[in-house]
Design a protein around this motif. Structure first.
Motif, PDB file in Angstrom:
ATOM      1  N   ILE A  66       0.882  -1.150   0.087  1.00  0.00           N
ATOM      2  CA  ILE A  66      -0.071   0.154  -0.060  1.00  0.00           C
ATOM      3  C   ILE A  66       0.798   1.354   0.021  1.00  0.00           C
ATOM      4  CG2 ILE A  66      -1.895  -1.145   1.317  1.00  0.00           C
ATOM      5  CD1 ILE A  66      -1.065   0.630   3.674  1.00  0.00           C
ATOM      6  N   SER A  67       2.292   1.262  -0.158  1.00  0.00           N
ATOM      7  CA  SER A  67       3.110   2.272   0.045  1.00  0.00           C
ATOM      8  C   SER A  67       2.742   3.548  -1.032  1.00  0.00           C
ATOM      9  CB  SER A  67       4.454   2.044  -0.545  1.00  0.00           C
ATOM     10  OG  SER A  67       4.607   1.083  -1.689  1.00  0.00           O
ATOM     11  N   TYR A  68       2.189   3.286  -2.217  1.00  0.00           N
ATOM     12  CA  TYR A  68       2.240   4.313  -3.266  1.00  0.00           C
ATOM     13  C   TYR A  68       0.848   5.184  -2.899  1.00  0.00           C
ATOM     14  CZ  TYR A  68       0.951   6.554  -7.541  1.00  0.00           C
ATOM     15  OH  TYR A  68       0.606   7.634  -8.441  1.00  0.00           O
ATOM     16  N   SER A  69      -0.197   4.226  -2.286  1.00  0.00           N
ATOM     17  CA  SER A  69      -1.293   4.734  -1.815  1.00  0.00           C
ATOM     18  C   SER A  69      -1.134   5.580  -0.502  1.00  0.00           C
ATOM     19  CB  SER A  69      -2.288   3.842  -1.310  1.00  0.00           C
ATOM     20  OG  SER A  69      -3.123   3.290  -2.368  1.00  0.00           O
ATOM     21  N   LEU A  70      -0.162   5.074   0.489  1.00  0.00           N
ATOM     22  CA  LEU A  70       0.188   5.698   1.493  1.00  0.00           C
ATOM     23  C   LEU A  70       0.906   6.859   1.176  1.00  0.00           C
ATOM     24  CD1 LEU A  70       0.248   5.722   4.806  1.00  0.00           C
ATOM     25  CD2 LEU A  70       2.367   4.215   4.527  1.00  0.00           C
ATOM     26  N   TYR A  71       1.849   6.824   0.234  1.00  0.00           N
ATOM     27  CA  TYR A  71       2.345   8.086  -0.030  1.00  0.00           C
ATOM     28  C   TYR A  71       1.676   9.291  -0.603  1.00  0.00           C
ATOM     29  CZ  TYR A  71       6.602  10.617  -2.144  1.00  0.00           C
ATOM     30  OH  TYR A  71       7.420  11.649  -2.520  1.00  0.00           O
ATOM     31  N   LEU A  72       0.776   8.884  -1.201  1.00  0.00           N
ATOM     32  CA  LEU A  72      -0.266   9.981  -1.775  1.00  0.00           C
ATOM     33  C   LEU A  72      -1.221  10.585  -0.598  1.00  0.00           C
ATOM     34  CD1 LEU A  72      -1.014   9.073  -5.363  1.00  0.00           C
ATOM     35  CD2 LEU A  72       0.737  10.921  -4.631  1.00  0.00           C
ATOM     36  N   VAL A  73      -1.903   9.636   0.017  1.00  0.00           N
ATOM     37  CA  VAL A  73      -3.221  10.219   0.665  1.00  0.00           C
ATOM     38  C   VAL A  73      -2.568  10.808   2.023  1.00  0.00           C
ATOM     39  CG1 VAL A  73      -4.331   8.208  -0.337  1.00  0.00           C
ATOM     40  CG2 VAL A  73      -3.529   7.718   1.976  1.00  0.00           C
ATOM     41  N   HIS A  74      -1.505  10.435   2.498  1.00  0.00           N
ATOM     42  CA  HIS A  74      -1.137  10.880   3.791  1.00  0.00           C
ATOM     43  C   HIS A  74      -1.066  12.490   4.094  1.00  0.00           C
ATOM     44  CE1 HIS A  74       3.110  11.618   2.580  1.00  0.00           C
ATOM     45  NE2 HIS A  74       3.160  12.514   3.702  1.00  0.00           N
ATOM     46  N   ALA A  75      -0.744  13.232   2.891  1.00  0.00           N
ATOM     47  CA  ALA A  75      -0.722  14.492   3.058  1.00  0.00           C
ATOM     48  C   ALA A  75      -2.391  15.208   3.332  1.00  0.00           C
ATOM     49  CB  ALA A  75      -0.322  15.165   1.773  1.00  0.00           C
ATOM     50  N   LEU A  76      -3.176  14.186   2.263  1.00  0.00           N
ATOM     51  CA  LEU A  76      -4.709  14.800   2.596  1.00  0.00           C
ATOM     52  C   LEU A  76      -5.182  14.395   4.128  1.00  0.00           C
ATOM     53  CD1 LEU A  76      -6.036  13.234  -0.801  1.00  0.00           C
ATOM     54  CD2 LEU A  76      -4.906  15.570  -0.433  1.00  0.00           C
ATOM     55  N   VAL A  77      -4.919  13.436   4.678  1.00  0.00           N
ATOM     56  CA  VAL A  77      -5.175  12.879   5.922  1.00  0.00           C
ATOM     57  C   VAL A  77      -4.684  13.827   7.188  1.00  0.00           C
ATOM     58  CG1 VAL A  77      -4.999  10.915   7.544  1.00  0.00           C
ATOM     59  CG2 VAL A  77      -5.451  10.418   5.427  1.00  0.00           C
ATOM     60  N   ILE A  78      -3.313  14.226   6.739  1.00  0.00           N
ATOM     61  CA  ILE A  78      -2.779  15.031   8.025  1.00  0.00           C
ATOM     62  C   ILE A  78      -3.534  16.654   7.975  1.00  0.00           C
ATOM     63  CG2 ILE A  78      -0.707  16.650   8.366  1.00  0.00           C
ATOM     64  CD1 ILE A  78       0.857  14.128   7.392  1.00  0.00           C
ATOM     65  N   GLU A  79      -3.987  16.948   6.753  1.00  0.00           N
ATOM     66  CA  GLU A  79      -4.622  18.253   6.820  1.00  0.00           C
ATOM     67  C   GLU A  79      -5.989  18.094   7.067  1.00  0.00           C
ATOM     68  OE1 GLU A  79      -3.799  21.482   4.389  1.00  0.00           O
ATOM     69  OE2 GLU A  79      -2.153  20.910   3.683  1.00  0.00           O
ATOM     70  N   ALA A  80      -6.791  16.858   6.737  1.00  0.00           N
ATOM     71  CA  ALA A  80      -8.267  16.941   6.841  1.00  0.00           C
ATOM     72  C   ALA A  80      -8.545  16.445   8.272  1.00  0.00           C
ATOM     73  CB  ALA A  80      -8.615  15.788   5.907  1.00  0.00           C
ATOM     74  N   LEU A  81      -7.773  15.642   9.077  1.00  0.00           N
ATOM     75  CA  LEU A  81      -8.095  15.289  10.291  1.00  0.00           C
ATOM     76  C   LEU A  81      -7.630  16.281  11.226  1.00  0.00           C
ATOM     77  CD1 LEU A  81      -7.350  11.336  10.385  1.00  0.00           C
ATOM     78  CD2 LEU A  81      -9.342  12.579   9.837  1.00  0.00           C
ATOM     79  N   PRO A  82      -8.523  16.828  12.333  1.00  0.00           N
ATOM     80  CA  PRO A  82      -8.087  17.721  13.416  1.00  0.00           C
ATOM     81  C   PRO A  82      -7.188  17.333  14.292  1.00  0.00           C
ATOM     82  CG  PRO A  82     -10.362  16.905  13.762  1.00  0.00           C
ATOM     83  CD  PRO A  82      -9.782  16.043  12.687  1.00  0.00           C
ATOM     84  N   ARG A  83      -6.402  18.210  14.974  1.00  0.00           N
ATOM     85  CA  ARG A  83      -5.356  17.741  16.007  1.00  0.00           C
ATOM     86  C   ARG A  83      -6.356  17.488  17.409  1.00  0.00           C
ATOM     87  NH1 ARG A  83      -0.133  21.199  14.967  1.00  0.00           N
ATOM     88  NH2 ARG A  83      -0.030  21.409  12.957  1.00  0.00           N
ATOM     89  N   TRP A  84      -5.800  16.655  18.188  1.00  0.00           N
ATOM     90  CA  TRP A  84      -6.125  16.494  19.557  1.00  0.00           C
ATOM     91  C   TRP A  84      -5.687  17.797  20.068  1.00  0.00           C
ATOM     92  CZ3 TRP A  84      -8.448  12.410  21.912  1.00  0.00           C
ATOM     93  CH2 TRP A  84      -8.905  11.280  21.140  1.00  0.00           C
ATOM     94  N   THR A  85      -6.232  18.249  21.000  1.00  0.00           N
ATOM     95  CA  THR A  85      -6.068  19.712  21.808  1.00  0.00           C
ATOM     96  C   THR A  85      -5.658  19.337  23.339  1.00  0.00           C
ATOM     97  OG1 THR A  85      -8.395  20.104  22.256  1.00  0.00           O
ATOM     98  CG2 THR A  85      -7.624  21.182  20.065  1.00  0.00           C
ATOM     99  N   THR A  86      -6.056  18.321  23.738  1.00  0.00           N
ATOM    100  CA  THR A  86      -5.856  17.887  25.286  1.00  0.00           C
ATOM    101  C   THR A  86      -5.376  16.526  25.324  1.00  0.00           C
ATOM    102  OG1 THR A  86      -8.077  17.041  25.599  1.00  0.00           O
ATOM    103  CG2 THR A  86      -7.738  19.239  26.187  1.00  0.00           C
ATOM    104  N   SER A  87      -4.525  16.136  26.260  1.00  0.00           N
ATOM    105  CA  SER A  87      -3.945  15.071  26.757  1.00  0.00           C
ATOM    106  C   SER A  87      -5.026  13.989  27.246  1.00  0.00           C
ATOM    107  CB  SER A  87      -2.699  14.950  27.656  1.00  0.00           C
ATOM    108  OG  SER A  87      -3.435  15.701  29.031  1.00  0.00           O
ATOM    109  N   VAL A  88      -4.906  12.640  26.902  1.00  0.00           N
ATOM    110  CA  VAL A  88      -5.761  11.760  27.312  1.00  0.00           C
ATOM    111  C   VAL A  88      -5.083  10.590  28.180  1.00  0.00           C
ATOM    112  CG1 VAL A  88      -7.499  10.035  26.566  1.00  0.00           C
ATOM    113  CG2 VAL A  88      -7.432  12.090  25.526  1.00  0.00           C
ATOM    114  N   VAL A  89      -5.412  10.258  29.315  1.00  0.00           N
ATOM    115  CA  VAL A  89      -4.929   9.325  29.882  1.00  0.00           C
ATOM    116  C   VAL A  89      -3.180   9.655  30.054  1.00  0.00           C
ATOM    117  CG1 VAL A  89      -4.774   6.923  30.612  1.00  0.00           C
ATOM    118  CG2 VAL A  89      -6.485   7.651  29.062  1.00  0.00           C
ATOM    119  N   GLY A  90      -3.037  10.766  30.319  1.00  0.00           N
ATOM    120  CA  GLY A  90      -1.515  11.303  30.465  1.00  0.00           C
ATOM    121  C   GLY A  90      -0.702  11.155  29.114  1.00  0.00           C
TER     122      GLY A  90
END
Length: 432
Positions: free
Chosen positions: A352-376
């Protein structure tokens, strides 16, 4: 090949490389590691400014991964091209292997941008229709550079495509098996290549002199390949390919020394392939490998320290050899272990390396960041895990739904092309 007057058969690579399902395990393992390195680099540099400064100044994990990819391409693409199939069949296979998923990612990026979940460069937004069409060609990096590319990680695909064009030229000119002198030449021009300005056609430093140099270089290369071609039709095809390839490559926007380094790396990968196919001796092949490593280290000694414009980090001559040479060494170790089996998770990553290489940039921007810690667990680490896991899941889906079906379709078309070619070459035998 021959020794004296006695013909010595060249052993198929499949006999000396462990494979699974028609794929070489050591190459899949390398692809998996390379893709994961790029994902971790791009994720981590967004989360930790200190890491970004380190990667820009000392060791670029993503750049390391790209050089591994280039060595893999240099190894396997000539093997694919020289299977006895037509040049047209090769390009059909490459088209269905690369373009459908790439175009799907371009479309997804535009959709995400429309809902404010993906950023696009200012250069693209200035002329969106034109630059979208430019991106569709996959040689967008040579035409407009990073200021217009929709999917950030896709710049290396322009180099891959140019390498395919080079190999096609070498095949037409019957020079494709002269891998050792070609690799030595490619490595040898890395240093002189630093003297060439970037973007020699449409860059800020482009002028009458640089454009004239492009024209002269194109004509000279066209003459060489036209004279080497077997017939007039092949000569015309070679000239056409030259007039596409040479201006594109000389118009690359980055440092010319890196461009020559990328292509040299791919040609070194081809030399290593010739070792496994039995076409050259191991001593000769590894000598070329050592020569490349030595040149990379030697050229780095002449790099003047500078301040990285993105992070303000102080970059010394050590950055490039510390990043690139380990990529070469990793490939060498994997090649030496090519008869062994590799872990299944790593092989899955490779598939899946070719798919991973291309889609990861989209995922990084599309998915929001966590703002608080969880269970430390700190928010930054949670975000990193979310992005990496999300990219793996989406890549597995796109591989199953887009990449693999299109690749199978391309293989089906190649089979039909090969069958038609056999019919044309041996009409009486088929009729009988």
């Amino acid at each position: 090949m021959t020794v004296g007057a006695v013909a010595v058969p060249i052993p198929p690579v499949e006999r000396v490389v462990r494979g699974r399902g028609g794929r070489f395990e050591f190459l899949d393992a390398l692809r998996g590691l390379a893709a994961l390195a790029v994902v971790i680099q791009h994720s981590s540099e967004r989360l930790w400014p200190a890491y970004f400064r380190f990667s820009q100044a000392h060791f670029g994990l993503g750049e390391f991964g790209v050089f591994v990819f280039f060595l893999v391409s240099g190894f396997i693409i000539p093997a694919s091209l020289e299977r006895g199939r037509s040049l047209g069949a090769f390009w059909v296979g490459r088209f269905f292997r690369l373009y459908p998923l790439f175009w799907a990612c371009l479309t997804a990026a535009m959709i995400l941008h429309s809902i404010h979940r993906y950023g696009l460069p200012a250069g693209f937004l200035a002329h969106p229709a034109l630059e979208f069409i430019t991106n569709l060609t996959m040689v967008h990096f040579f035409i407009g550079g990073p200021d217009i590319q929709i999917v950030g990680a896709s710049w290396s695909l322009s180099y891959e495509l140019a390498f395919y064009l080079f190999l096609s030229l070498l095949l037409i000119g019957r020079l494709n098996r002269r891998s050792v002198p070609l690799a030595v030449l490619a490595v040898g021009v890395i240093g002189p290549g630093a003297l060439l300005p970037p973007a020699m056609i449409n860059g800020s430093q482009a002028n009458v002199v640089t454009r004239s140099m492009v024209v002269v270089a194109t004509i000279l290369v066209a003459v060489v390949f036209a004279r080497s071609a077997a017939d007039r039709r092949s000569a015309l095809a070679a000239v056409l390919l030259v007039f596409i390839t040479v201006p594109l490559v000389l118009n690359q926007p980055g440092a010319s020394v890196l461009t020559f380094g990328y292509f040299a790396t791919m040609f070194v990968g081809t030399v290593l392939y010739r070792i496994t196919s039995g076409e050259i001796t191991a001593r000769r092949g590894w000598a070329v490998f050592g020569f490349a490593v030595g040149v990379i280290f030697g050229i780095s000694l002449f790099v003047e320290p500078s301040v990285d414009p993105l992070t303000g980090a102080w970059v010394t001559w050590l950055k490039q050899p510390v990043t690139i040479i380990p990529a070469y060494l990793l490939f060498a170790v994997a090649l030496l272990l090519r008869r062994h089996s590799f872990p299944r998770p790593l092989l899955f990553l490779g598939r899946i390396s070719y798919s991973l290489y291309l889609v990861h940039a989209l995922v990084i921007e599309a998915l929001p960041r966590w703002t608080t810690s969880v269970v430390g667990i700190p928010a930054a680490w949670l975000t990193l895990c979310t992005w990496v896991i999300g990219a793996l899941v989406i890549a597995a889906v796109t591989y199953r739904t887009i990449e693999k079906p299109c690749h199978n379709l391309g293989h089906h078309l190649i089979t039909r092309i090969d069958a038609r070619k056999r019919t044309d070459d041996h009409p009486q035998t088929v009729a009988a």
